[in-house]
Write a protein that holds these residues in place. Structure first.
Motif, PDB file in Angstrom:
ATOM      1  N   ILE A 112      85.364  29.469 -42.516  1.00 27.45           N
ATOM      2  CA  ILE A 112      84.600  28.385 -43.129  1.00 27.45           C
ATOM      3  C   ILE A 112      85.527  27.602 -44.047  1.00 27.45           C
ATOM      4  CG2 ILE A 112      82.607  27.749 -44.533  1.00 27.45           C
ATOM      5  CD1 ILE A 112      81.778  29.080 -41.945  1.00 27.45           C
ATOM      6  N   GLU A 154      74.451  24.406 -39.758  1.00 23.42           N
ATOM      7  CA  GLU A 154      75.393  25.161 -40.589  1.00 23.42           C
ATOM      8  C   GLU A 154      75.364  26.651 -40.269  1.00 23.42           C
ATOM      9  OE1 GLU A 154      76.573  25.661 -45.310  1.00 23.42           O
ATOM     10  OE2 GLU A 154      75.230  24.050 -44.660  1.00 23.42           O
ATOM     11  N   GLY A 161      78.377  28.646 -38.459  1.00 19.78           N
ATOM     12  CA  GLY A 161      79.019  29.702 -39.222  1.00 19.78           C
ATOM     13  C   GLY A 161      78.977  31.048 -38.536  1.00 19.78           C
TER      14      GLY A 161
END
Length: 254
Positions: free
Chosen positions: A6, A47, A51
């Motif tokens: 990330i 997101e 991730g």
């Protein structure tokens, strides 16, 4: 704990030493999702899917880096819905071009746009950027169109529906209102047959199509369905990220 895949959590100490195979750009939207889901629904999904898919890929040795989520999408059919945040496709292309230029400059030649909003249509942009940056491989993942969703949920839909509601009940239940406060997501269809069938196309004017901004009844949504489907999606996306990271883009076809 820092997740090294990330970008927002990583640091220069590790970034400068890592040779990345692939960048993932999550792209969502900020818009109404029926009465019960948050405006950030598409961003939350983008997101989290990006991730967790990157985690799966990283654990298999693929050097994937997830860029910060772009929170605004194309909402030209919803301009009259309060605080739906629209950016135009021309603006989207400018943003995307700058990101691709940055990745190219730093030697990252593969990119996945992980799209979480139906109003975002990147095909023409990818064609244009592919011509401008011929050494870049750019592809789009519309995870919500994965065929594994077919038959998984009881009610069909494409906005604040059973699928999205179930996933939000799993990921961010604190932001989901009780389902008895949701609208039924009833959709009005085009009167013209060819538009209904999809081989003619026109943008839907959202407030004329749906009184509650949802399309698809969320009444059967559960966090258990959301968890199961989320895990199915990230496994599929993660596996594909590994394949993309490893493949020679000069030898893509068989």
């Amino acid at each position: 704990m820092i997740r090294p895949y990330i970008l927002a959590e990583s640091n220069w100490k590790s970034i400068k030493e890592t040779d990345y195979d692939l960048a993932v750009l999550p792209w969502g939207a900020t818009e109404a999702h029926n009465y019960h889901l948050p405006y950030a629904t598409d961003n939350i999904l983008a997101e989290n899917i990006a991730g967790e898919s990157a985690r799966i890929a990283w654990e298999q040795g693929a050097k994937v880096i997830v860029l910060p989520t772009i929170p605004f999408g194309v909402n030209t059919g919803q301009l009259d819905i309060r605080l739906d945040m629209n950016i135009y496709p021309s603006t989207q292309l400018i943003i995307l071009n700058d990101i691709v230029e940055n990745l190219n400059r730093h030697g990252i030649r593969k990119m996945v746009i992980l799209n979480s909003h139906g109003g975002n249509d990147f095909k023409a942009m990818v064609r244009e950027l592919g011509a401008k940056y011929p050494d870049m491989f750019i592809c789009v993942c519309n995870w919500f169109r994965w065929e594994g969703r077919n038959g998984f949920f009881e009610y069909a839909g494409d906005h604040a529906d059973e699928m999205e509601t179930s996933m939000l009940l799993h990921l961010t239940p604190q932001w989901v209102l009780p389902l008895d406060e949701a609208g039924d997501g009833r959709e009005k269809k085009y009167k013209i047959k060819a538009l209904r069938e999809g081989w003619f196309w026109a943008e839907r004017q959202w407030s004329k199509v749906s009184p509650d901004t949802g399309i698809g009844n969320p009444v059967m949504s559960t966090k258990e369905k959301g968890k199961q489907f989320f895990e199915m999606v990230i496994e599929q996306v993660g596996t594909t990220l590994v394949e993309l990271a490893r493949i020679d883009t000069g030898d893509m076809y068989e």
